[in-house]
Design a protein around this motif. Structure first.
Motif, mmCIF file in Angstrom:
data_model
loop_
_atom_site.group_PDB
_atom_site.id
_atom_site.type_symbol
_atom_site.label_atom_id
_atom_site.label_comp_id
_atom_site.label_asym_id
_atom_site.label_seq_id
_atom_site.Cartn_x
_atom_site.Cartn_y
_atom_site.Cartn_z
ATOM 1 N N CYS A 38 4.276 -29.345 6.088
ATOM 2 C CA CYS A 38 4.728 -30.746 6.071
ATOM 3 C C CYS A 38 4.063 -31.480 4.895
ATOM 4 O O CYS A 38 2.991 -31.081 4.420
ATOM 5 N N HIS A 64 1.445 -28.464 11.628
ATOM 6 C CA HIS A 64 1.893 -28.936 12.942
ATOM 7 C C HIS A 64 3.378 -28.644 13.148
ATOM 8 O O HIS A 64 4.000 -29.212 14.046
ATOM 9 N N GLU A 65 3.964 -27.818 12.268
ATOM 10 C CA GLU A 65 5.353 -27.391 12.477
ATOM 11 C C GLU A 65 5.320 -25.885 12.664
ATOM 12 O O GLU A 65 4.909 -25.158 11.750
ATOM 13 N N GLU A 144 9.841 -29.312 14.408
ATOM 14 C CA GLU A 144 9.047 -30.539 14.569
ATOM 15 C C GLU A 144 9.563 -31.647 13.650
ATOM 16 O O GLU A 144 9.637 -32.818 14.047
HETATM 17 ZN ZN LIG Z 1 4.797 -33.632 9.742
#
Ligand SMILES: [Zn+2]
Ligand SMILES: NC(=O)C1=CN([C@@H]2O[C@H](COP(=O)(O)OP(=O)(O)OC[C@H]3O[C@@H](n4cnc5c(N)ncnc54)[C@H](OP(=O)(O)O)[C@@H]3O)[C@@H](O)[C@H]2O)C=CC1
Ligand SMILES: O=C(CO)[C@H](O)[C@H](O)COP(=O)(O)O
Length: 341
Positions: A38, A64-65, A144
């Motif tokens: 990201c 976080h993906e 996400e």
């Molecule tokens: Zn992100």
């Protein structure tokens, strides 16, 4: 068991940390398979996140993906090998008004709390959503980011007026692509116009009604609602253009993250009676809605394949660095790491 966690310790430098984890707990254990980078991870990797945040949040595992497969469920409810998407937000309380991603007590992976760059991720049972086997793993890696657009749309639906003839989306990158695609699928009778800086990127948006370079917007073009997917200093220019191009009482959904405050034309926000809707991160409901949406709209998933940019197999720390560096020089799409470390 000993779990290896791959943490960023300073810009462009990762180190392995060994953490002793017990299987005698309530956590479901997931082996990550595909992780996606990201823009927020890049701000930490390059050190552009700001001195104070770098000092307080590092060392930490980025990302976080991501998706993975369940390797252990202490309750035996989820079969080993089940494909899941992992939810990075970690709420510690509930509130009847405030969503889990806005509670100040929530933790968020790869923002002060270890992200998915680990051998195994230990998750609360409600922090994963099962994926259908047929879903493309390289696309699923960035679900996400799709939930960010979903979350913003849900908030827009709750807060904006109901005339939805023309939508404007600012940003010709990943989030702009996902948001305009989702708008086109959800509002079949509405016009979606994308405003960007690069013709070669706008050429990918074949599914929208119109695209414009931001210095060539016709004077008589007006929109009912706007979505900002730019971020950084560019968001200032984008938000001020939205204010100019909106009909009175329209809304602006802001998603782009800026490191520094941006100046916006508040006088015209007042005069036009505009509604500004801030939107950050997402929660379990958005993941469930997004996976359902992807199941119901195979063509949506097909279009998302266009966003798969660099794919990097990761077996060593050097491979992680290669993935982040490739992502920085890539001109289009998401960088996906096939996590085999
Ligand atoms: Zn992100
Ligand atoms: N709210 C949230 O929870 C989340 C927010 N984000 C944020 O969303 C933003 C966008 O992310 P992502 O799509 O991945 O990033 P991208 O870099 O892929 O997309 C941004 C795009 O906007 C273009 N752009 C720059 N200025 C303008 C302008 N004035 N008008 C229109 N387009 C412009 C950029 O062009 P060029 O590259 O040529 O400058 C780029 O193509 C980032 O700030 C990211 O951090 C991401 C995930 C979640
Ligand atoms: O990308 C995001 C969510 O998907 C958010 O932009 C990110 O969480 C912001 O975090 P930080 O405050 O650490 O920059």
């Amino acid at each position: 068991m000993i779990n290896q966690v791959y943490r960023l310790v300073s810009p462009r430098q990762f180190e392995v940390t060994y953490k002793d984890r017990s299987l005698q707990s309530d956590y479901v254990v997931v082996r990550p398979s595909h992780l996606s980078i990201c823009a927020a991870d890049q701000r930490y990797y390059t050190g552009t996140r700001g001195k104070e945040a770098m000092a307080t949040k590092l060392p930490m595992a980025l990302i976080h993906e991501g998706i993975g497969k369940v390797v252990y469920d202490p309750l035996g409810e989820i079969d080993t090998g089940t494909s899941v998407v992992m939810i990075p937000n970690i709420p510690t309380e509930t509130d009847e008004i405030v969503a889990e991603n806005y509670l100040r007590s929530s933790k968020f992976r790869s923002s002060g709390y270890d992200g998915f760059m680990q051998d195994y991720v230990f998750l609360n049972r409600d922090r994963l959503v099962e994926l259908p086997n047929e879903l493309n793993p390289h696309v699923s890696a960035f679900i996400e980011l799709v939930t960010i657009a979903m979350h913003s749309l849900v908030r827009f639906e709750a807060k904006a007026h109901t005339r939805r003839n023309v939508f404007g989306v600012w940003g010709d990158g990943n989030l702009g692509y996902i948001t305009s695609l989702m708008l086109k699928r959800r509002y079949k009778d509405s016009k979606v116009i994308v405003f960007g800086k690069n013709q070669y990127k706008l050429d990918h948006f074949s599914f929208v009604d119109e695209t414009y370079q931001i210095d060539e917007i016709p004077n008589d073009l007006f929109i009912d609602h706007a979505f900002e997917a730019v971020g950084g200093k560019g968001s200032q220019y984008a938000i001020n253009q939205m204010i100019d191009q909106l009909f009175p009482e329209g809304s602006i959904a802001i998603m782009g993250v800026s490191e520094y405050p941006v100046e916006i034309n508040t006088r015209m926000i007042l005069e036009k009676g505009l509604t500004i809707i801030g939107s950050s991160r997402s929660g379990r409901t958005d993941f469930v809605n997004t996976v359902e949406f992807m199941k119901e709209h195979p063509d949506f998933v097909e279009y998302l394949r266009t966003l798969v940019g660099e794919v990097q197999e990761v077996k060593t720390i050097q491979d992680i660095i290669t993935a982040f560096e490739k992502d920085l020089t890539s001109s289009w799409g998401k960088t996906v790491m096939e996590w085999k470390i």
